[in-house]
Write a protein that holds these residues in place. Structure first.
Motif, mmCIF file in Angstrom:
data_model
loop_
_atom_site.group_PDB
_atom_site.id
_atom_site.type_symbol
_atom_site.label_atom_id
_atom_site.label_comp_id
_atom_site.label_asym_id
_atom_site.label_seq_id
_atom_site.Cartn_x
_atom_site.Cartn_y
_atom_site.Cartn_z
ATOM 1 N N ASP A 26 0.783 -0.416 0.345
ATOM 2 C CA ASP A 26 0.154 0.070 -0.475
ATOM 3 C C ASP A 26 0.673 1.397 0.129
ATOM 4 O OD1 ASP A 26 -1.549 1.851 0.275
ATOM 5 O OD2 ASP A 26 -2.242 1.057 1.883
ATOM 6 N N ASP A 117 0.502 0.295 7.645
ATOM 7 C CA ASP A 117 1.564 1.794 7.327
ATOM 8 C C ASP A 117 3.183 1.956 7.397
ATOM 9 O OD1 ASP A 117 -0.861 2.202 7.806
ATOM 10 O OD2 ASP A 117 -0.908 3.888 7.937
ATOM 11 N N ASN A 120 4.941 -0.716 5.031
ATOM 12 C CA ASN A 120 4.288 -0.115 3.725
ATOM 13 C C ASN A 120 5.769 1.107 3.775
ATOM 14 O OD1 ASN A 120 3.028 -1.543 1.626
ATOM 15 N ND2 ASN A 120 1.869 -1.802 3.686
ATOM 16 N N CYS A 141 3.945 -7.229 3.234
ATOM 17 C CA CYS A 141 3.665 -6.270 2.346
ATOM 18 C C CYS A 141 4.173 -6.226 0.950
ATOM 19 C CB CYS A 141 3.905 -4.516 3.382
ATOM 20 S SG CYS A 141 2.659 -5.490 4.789
#
Length: 202
Positions: A26, A117, A120, A141
């Protein structure tokens, strides 16, 4: 299980697994995390997550990364997790020695959403000694992941999820990190291979 007198038919194995919908590539999440932690968008981030305890040897990662950071001002080192004051001091010592403390971040444990998060945000994830499921979450990820060559690490390398270095060999660890730092295409390929491995096997 014979030593514990437990009948074999009552012993079940639960394979490790990762939620690949939560832990997934992401880019926007990574950019958001970099803004939160004040890390430049163009930086190359090397990261370790999990408890920062002696059995995880986070100081090995600090020692291995410091000369790379000295040579490349775009490299940052990030730790996410809790540890004793002694462990944190040992991590910081290498950074202070080379005058790199401004590119070191030690972040307290985060919740599940933030953890995605944070993964990423990283370009390379490293688990230099003992490791939990964290290394597989990072792989999910699509981050390239470096781990120790202990049996569990070798098995995950064979599955394509990780890359092994010789346990405790700081020079070998440093060389592998430097290679991935210097070769964005290799990072991307290793990361995709890691993600594919998790989807296939974990």
């Amino acid at each position: 299980m014979q030593a514990q007198s437990i009948p074999a038919e009552k012993v079940k194995r639960i394979d490790i697994g990762v939620d690949t919908e939560i832990f997934a590539p992401d880019p926007s999440a990574g950019l958001r995390a970099r803004r939160v932690y004040q890390i430049p968008i163009e930086a190359t981030v090397v990261m370790q997550t999990g408890k920062l305890t002696p059995d995880k040897s986070p100081h090995w990662l600090a020692h291995a990364t410091a000369p790379i950071m000295r040579d490349d001002p775009n490299v940052w080192l990030l730790f996410v997790g809790s540890g004793s004051s002694d462990s944190l001091a040992e991590i910081s010592a290498s950074m202070v020695q080379y005058g790199l403390a401004d590119r070191l971040r030690i972040i307290p444990p985060v919740n599940l959403t933030e953890l995605k998060d944070v993964y990423n945000m990283a370009d390379i994830c490293v688990y230099p000694d003992a490791s939990s499921l964290s290394c597989m979450e990072a792989a999910a990820c699509a981050r390239p992941v470096i781990v120790t060559d202990l049996p569990w690490g070798k098995s995950r390398e064979e599955a394509g999820a990780t890359l092994c270095y010789r346990r405790g060999d700081i020079d070998d660890l440093s060389q592998k990190i430097r290679w991935l730092v210097s070769d964005p295409d290799a990072r991307k390929a290793r990361g995709q291979r890691a993600r594919d491995s998790v989807l296939r096997s974990f």
